[in-house]
Write a protein that holds these residues in place. Structure first.
Motif, PDB file in Angstrom:
ATOM      1  N   GLY A 150      46.167  64.478  40.071  1.00 31.99           N
ATOM      2  CA  GLY A 150      46.640  65.622  39.297  1.00 31.99           C
ATOM      3  C   GLY A 150      45.932  66.902  39.694  1.00 31.99           C
ATOM      4  O   GLY A 150      45.643  67.758  38.859  1.00 31.99           O
ATOM      5  N   VAL A 151      45.675  67.058  40.996  1.00 30.61           N
ATOM      6  CA  VAL A 151      44.887  68.196  41.476  1.00 30.61           C
ATOM      7  C   VAL A 151      45.585  69.534  41.244  1.00 30.61           C
ATOM      8  O   VAL A 151      44.935  70.581  41.153  1.00 30.61           O
ATOM      9  N   GLY A 152      46.906  69.515  41.119  1.00 29.60           N
ATOM     10  CA  GLY A 152      47.633  70.760  40.904  1.00 29.60           C
ATOM     11  C   GLY A 152      47.754  71.174  39.447  1.00 29.60           C
ATOM     12  O   GLY A 152      48.376  72.198  39.146  1.00 29.60           O
ATOM     13  N   GLY A 153      47.158  70.408  38.548  1.00 32.05           N
ATOM     14  CA  GLY A 153      47.181  70.775  37.132  1.00 32.05           C
ATOM     15  C   GLY A 153      46.196  71.889  36.829  1.00 32.05           C
ATOM     16  O   GLY A 153      45.450  72.350  37.701  1.00 32.05           O
ATOM     17  N   ALA A 154      46.169  72.294  35.585  1.00 37.69           N
ATOM     18  CA  ALA A 154      45.304  73.411  35.198  1.00 37.69           C
ATOM     19  C   ALA A 154      43.834  73.090  35.416  1.00 37.69           C
ATOM     20  O   ALA A 154      43.062  73.919  35.909  1.00 37.69           O
ATOM     21  N   VAL A 155      43.418  71.873  35.078  1.00 44.31           N
ATOM     22  CA  VAL A 155      42.004  71.508  35.237  1.00 44.31           C
ATOM     23  C   VAL A 155      41.657  71.357  36.709  1.00 44.31           C
ATOM     24  O   VAL A 155      40.619  71.824  37.176  1.00 44.31           O
ATOM     25  N   GLY A 156      42.533  70.699  37.482  1.00 43.17           N
ATOM     26  CA  GLY A 156      42.273  70.504  38.902  1.00 43.17           C
ATOM     27  C   GLY A 156      42.154  71.814  39.659  1.00 43.17           C
ATOM     28  O   GLY A 156      41.242  71.996  40.488  1.00 43.17           O
ATOM     29  N   ASP A 199      49.280  65.145  43.662  1.00 44.42           N
ATOM     30  CA  ASP A 199      50.003  65.754  42.542  1.00 44.42           C
ATOM     31  C   ASP A 199      51.501  65.585  42.751  1.00 44.42           C
ATOM     32  O   ASP A 199      51.976  65.575  43.892  1.00 44.42           O
ATOM     33  N   LEU A 200      52.227  65.449  41.646  1.00 40.79           N
ATOM     34  CA  LEU A 200      53.679  65.305  41.711  1.00 40.79           C
ATOM     35  C   LEU A 200      54.367  66.587  42.145  1.00 40.79           C
ATOM     36  O   LEU A 200      55.535  66.566  42.543  1.00 40.79           O
ATOM     37  N   PHE A 201      53.645  67.703  42.058  1.00 42.59           N
ATOM     38  CA  PHE A 201      54.202  68.992  42.466  1.00 42.59           C
ATOM     39  C   PHE A 201      53.566  69.407  43.790  1.00 42.59           C
ATOM     40  O   PHE A 201      52.339  69.368  43.932  1.00 42.59           O
ATOM     41  N   TRP A 260      48.487  65.874  48.123  1.00 46.48           N
ATOM     42  CA  TRP A 260      49.102  64.702  48.744  1.00 46.48           C
ATOM     43  C   TRP A 260      50.195  64.165  47.811  1.00 46.48           C
ATOM     44  O   TRP A 260      50.122  64.353  46.589  1.00 46.48           O
ATOM     45  N   PRO A 261      51.201  63.504  48.352  1.00 48.69           N
ATOM     46  CA  PRO A 261      52.219  62.890  47.486  1.00 48.69           C
ATOM     47  C   PRO A 261      51.583  61.930  46.487  1.00 48.69           C
ATOM     48  O   PRO A 261      50.646  61.197  46.820  1.00 48.69           O
ATOM     49  N   ALA A 262      52.100  61.945  45.269  1.00 43.13           N
ATOM     50  CA  ALA A 262      51.495  61.205  44.164  1.00 43.13           C
ATOM     51  C   ALA A 262      52.385  60.057  43.706  1.00 43.13           C
ATOM     52  O   ALA A 262      53.557  59.964  44.088  1.00 43.13           O
ATOM     53  N   VAL A 263      51.812  59.199  42.863  1.00 44.31           N
ATOM     54  CA  VAL A 263      52.562  58.099  42.271  1.00 44.31           C
ATOM     55  C   VAL A 263      53.261  58.599  41.017  1.00 44.31           C
ATOM     56  O   VAL A 263      52.623  59.178  40.132  1.00 44.31           O
ATOM     57  N   GLY A 264      54.549  58.401  40.942  1.00 47.09           N
ATOM     58  CA  GLY A 264      55.301  58.799  39.759  1.00 47.09           C
ATOM     59  C   GLY A 264      56.073  57.628  39.184  1.00 47.09           C
ATOM     60  O   GLY A 264      56.689  56.860  39.928  1.00 47.09           O
ATOM     61  N   ASP A 265      56.036  57.467  37.876  1.00 45.67           N
ATOM     62  CA  ASP A 265      56.760  56.378  37.215  1.00 45.67           C
ATOM     63  C   ASP A 265      57.114  56.836  35.810  1.00 45.67           C
ATOM     64  O   ASP A 265      56.253  56.923  34.922  1.00 45.67           O
ATOM     65  N   GLU A 266      58.394  57.123  35.598  1.00 52.74           N
ATOM     66  CA  GLU A 266      58.825  57.672  34.310  1.00 52.74           C
ATOM     67  C   GLU A 266      58.679  56.681  33.164  1.00 52.74           C
ATOM     68  O   GLU A 266      58.716  57.068  31.992  1.00 52.74           O
ATOM     69  N   ARG A 267      58.458  55.412  33.479  1.00 59.74           N
ATOM     70  CA  ARG A 267      58.226  54.430  32.407  1.00 59.74           C
ATOM     71  C   ARG A 267      56.907  54.702  31.700  1.00 59.74           C
ATOM     72  O   ARG A 267      56.719  54.322  30.545  1.00 59.74           O
ATOM     73  N   PHE A 268      55.974  55.361  32.398  1.00 59.24           N
ATOM     74  CA  PHE A 268      54.657  55.640  31.829  1.00 59.24           C
ATOM     75  C   PHE A 268      54.466  57.118  31.495  1.00 59.24           C
ATOM     76  O   PHE A 268      53.609  57.453  30.678  1.00 59.24           O
ATOM     77  N   LEU A 269      55.241  57.995  32.134  1.00 61.61           N
ATOM     78  CA  LEU A 269      55.114  59.426  31.899  1.00 61.61           C
ATOM     79  C   LEU A 269      56.487  60.048  32.116  1.00 61.61           C
ATOM     80  O   LEU A 269      56.920  60.244  33.255  1.00 61.61           O
ATOM     81  N   SER A 270      57.163  60.367  31.024  1.00 60.99           N
ATOM     82  CA  SER A 270      58.573  60.755  31.136  1.00 60.99           C
ATOM     83  C   SER A 270      58.805  62.257  31.207  1.00 60.99           C
ATOM     84  O   SER A 270      59.836  62.697  31.734  1.00 60.99           O
ATOM     85  N   LEU A 271      57.873  63.060  30.704  1.00 58.75           N
ATOM     86  CA  LEU A 271      58.137  64.496  30.592  1.00 58.75           C
ATOM     87  C   LEU A 271      57.586  65.319  31.758  1.00 58.75           C
ATOM     88  O   LEU A 271      57.918  66.494  31.887  1.00 58.75           O
ATOM     89  N   ILE A 272      56.732  64.722  32.577  1.00 58.55           N
ATOM     90  CA  ILE A 272      56.170  65.434  33.727  1.00 58.55           C
ATOM     91  C   ILE A 272      56.665  64.738  34.986  1.00 58.55           C
ATOM     92  O   ILE A 272      56.326  63.582  35.248  1.00 58.55           O
ATOM     93  N   ASP A 315      58.809  66.370  42.697  1.00 53.67           N
ATOM     94  CA  ASP A 315      59.421  65.718  43.852  1.00 53.67           C
ATOM     95  C   ASP A 315      58.428  65.403  44.966  1.00 53.67           C
ATOM     96  O   ASP A 315      58.821  65.007  46.059  1.00 53.67           O
ATOM     97  N   ASN A 316      57.121  65.551  44.674  1.00 57.19           N
ATOM     98  CA  ASN A 316      56.101  65.223  45.680  1.00 57.19           C
ATOM     99  C   ASN A 316      55.598  63.807  45.427  1.00 57.19           C
ATOM    100  O   ASN A 316      54.451  63.592  45.042  1.00 57.19           O
ATOM    101  N   LYS A 317      56.481  62.835  45.656  1.00 57.24           N
ATOM    102  CA  LYS A 317      56.180  61.451  45.295  1.00 57.24           C
ATOM    103  C   LYS A 317      55.985  60.577  46.529  1.00 57.24           C
ATOM    104  O   LYS A 317      56.615  60.790  47.566  1.00 57.24           O
ATOM    105  N   ILE A 318      55.114  59.586  46.379  1.00 57.43           N
ATOM    106  CA  ILE A 318      54.962  58.566  47.406  1.00 57.43           C
ATOM    107  C   ILE A 318      56.255  57.749  47.461  1.00 57.43           C
ATOM    108  O   ILE A 318      56.763  57.295  46.435  1.00 57.43           O
ATOM    109  N   SER A 319      56.765  57.558  48.668  1.00 56.32           N
ATOM    110  CA  SER A 319      58.044  56.872  48.827  1.00 56.32           C
ATOM    111  C   SER A 319      57.885  55.372  49.083  1.00 56.32           C
ATOM    112  O   SER A 319      58.866  54.671  49.275  1.00 56.32           O
ATOM    113  N   ALA A 320      56.649  54.891  49.102  1.00 59.57           N
ATOM    114  CA  ALA A 320      56.398  53.480  49.388  1.00 59.57           C
ATOM    115  C   ALA A 320      57.064  52.594  48.341  1.00 59.57           C
ATOM    116  O   ALA A 320      57.140  52.944  47.162  1.00 59.57           O
ATOM    117  N   LYS A 321      57.526  51.425  48.783  1.00 58.31           N
ATOM    118  CA  LYS A 321      58.183  50.475  47.896  1.00 58.31           C
ATOM    119  C   LYS A 321      57.187  49.404  47.454  1.00 58.31           C
ATOM    120  O   LYS A 321      56.638  48.682  48.283  1.00 58.31           O
TER     121      LYS A 321
END
Length: 390
Positions: free
Chosen positions: A12-18, A60-62, A94-106, A109-115
């Motif tokens: 979350g390096v692109g957040g306010a704290v990071g 970061d996801l952004f 760097w591309p980040a891990v995103g999973d809306e099952r755990f975090l739906s509101l944030i 498109d900077n996501k890791i594409s690994a399966k």
């Protein structure tokens, strides 16, 4: 001889704290700011990295470089932003891990594409290996938005063997925060969880950290309201003032506040913020209420308001009211930096597993055994003794 460089890989390096961390390190390096707000600034100890020798990177996801992110968060003054802008432009998440099952509101498109979990972990480990090649040591600090409250009793979290099998099976119960923690530990990199999300604080990952010789600490950075609570509550107990009720409310409008407007994420935060009083006072406070609200106009300027009802001699009722108007990232960023410096020092000293001496930085400190020490003065003494080598 060049100074030893500590790399802090921020989730979350692109957040306010990071972004505030990254800007703060650069401004300290340039001598633009002093060391106010950094609790360990006066500690001169071999192995404790100087602030000027810290490098910031992370996921970061952004995808925006940190200058653009910092401009949007609007935490820095204009003078500070101008002084740090060029440096912040060089840090691209760097591309980040995103999973809306755990975090739906944030979501970005900077996501890791690994399966799958294993491929994702390998990508995270590769990022860490690349960063480690530019530094003398690396620490991971989780500053990502709060995930939904996890079911901690899940059997896959009980042993590292069970967790490994769950990874192989791409279990939907394994969150992004756990993947980052596992990747860090697997790489031998110390890990600090500044969020309420369930991460390294499972028996499985604590076991893994001990096996790998990796220091870990968490969770949920203690910055504002809970910091004040752990200072006041011991004093009330010392004066035998019975706390009959403690109402705490927060309003904040940054990305963290948006994430907490989701009820599942809010449950994680309320759990850590509600955990301190009973342990300090020695009795349950029936009317201990914690309320957090997203209020967009405030941005990073958080307001924490407390009403405390106490009963004293002759059964007389009294009240204490605290209104803390604070800047969320200005309180959090220096603590995240200090946690990273201490975890790096612990690694140099050959320590592994849960680092109880860092309890002073967290709302719900991880402990090797037993319940956490919550009173601020006791936590501070624990850290001081460790720094002195006692």
């Amino acid at each position: 001889m060049a100074n030893r460089v500590l790399g802090i890989a921020v989730v979350g390096v692109g957040g306010a704290v990071g972004t505030t961390m990254a800007a703060g390190v650069e401004l300290l390096r340039k001598g633009v700011i002093g060391k106010e707000g950094l609790p360990l600034a006066e500690i001169n100890l071999e192995g404790l990295t100087d602030y000027a020798d810290i490098r910031i990177a992370g996921w970061d996801l952004f995808p925006d470089h940190l200058a653009k992110a910092a401009e949007e968060h609007d935490v820095l003054t204009h003078k500070q932003f101008v002084a740090a802008e060029d440096s912040l432009k060089q840090i691209k998440p760097w591309p980040a891990v995103g999973d809306e099952r755990f975090l739906s509101l944030i979501d970005g498109d900077n996501k890791i594409s690994a399966k799958g979990h294993r491929a994702t972990i390998e990508r995270l480990r590769s990022d860490l290996r690349g960063f480690a090649g530019e530094c003398d040591s690396v620490v991971v600090i989780n500053l990502a938005s709060t995930e939904k409250l996890a079911v901690e009793g899940n059997e896959i979290f009980n042993t590292i063997e069970g967790f490994e099998k769950a990874l192989d099976g791409d279990s939907p119960d394994i969150s992004p925060a756990m993947l980052y923690a596992y990747a860090a530990i697997a790489e031998g990199v110390p890990y600090g969880n500044f969020t309420p999300s369930l991460a390294a604080d499972t028996p499985a990952l604590i076991e893994f950290a001990e096996m790998q010789g990796v220091p870990i600490a968490g969770k949920d950075g203690k910055t504002g309201q809970t910091f004040i609570k752990t200072v006041l509550a011991p004093a009330l107990r010392s004066r035998a003032l019975k706390v009959e009720g403690w109402y705490s409310t927060n309003i904040l409008g940054n990305r963290d506040g948006l994430a907490l407007s989701n009820e599942d994420s809010l449950a994680s935060k309320v759990k850590t913020k509600s955990s301190v009083l009973d342990d300090i006072l020695g009795y349950p406070v029936e009317d201990h209420i914690v309320d957090i609200r997203y209020y967009r106009p405030r941005g990073d300027n958080k307001e924490a308001w407390d009403n405390i009802d106490v009963r004293g001699f002759l059964g007389q009722a009294m009240q204490i009211k605290v209104n803390f108007l604070c800047k969320d990232s200005i309180l959090a960023a220096p603590l995240a930096i200090e946690i990273a410096r201490c975890l790096d020092l612990a690694k140099q000293q050959g320590e592994s597993g849960v680092q109880e001496q860092l309890s002073v930085f967290f709302k719900l400190p991880m402990m090797k055994t037993g319940r956490p020490v919550q009173a601020f003065h006791a936590q501070e003494e624990l850290l001081t003794r460790w720094l002195k080598g006692e």
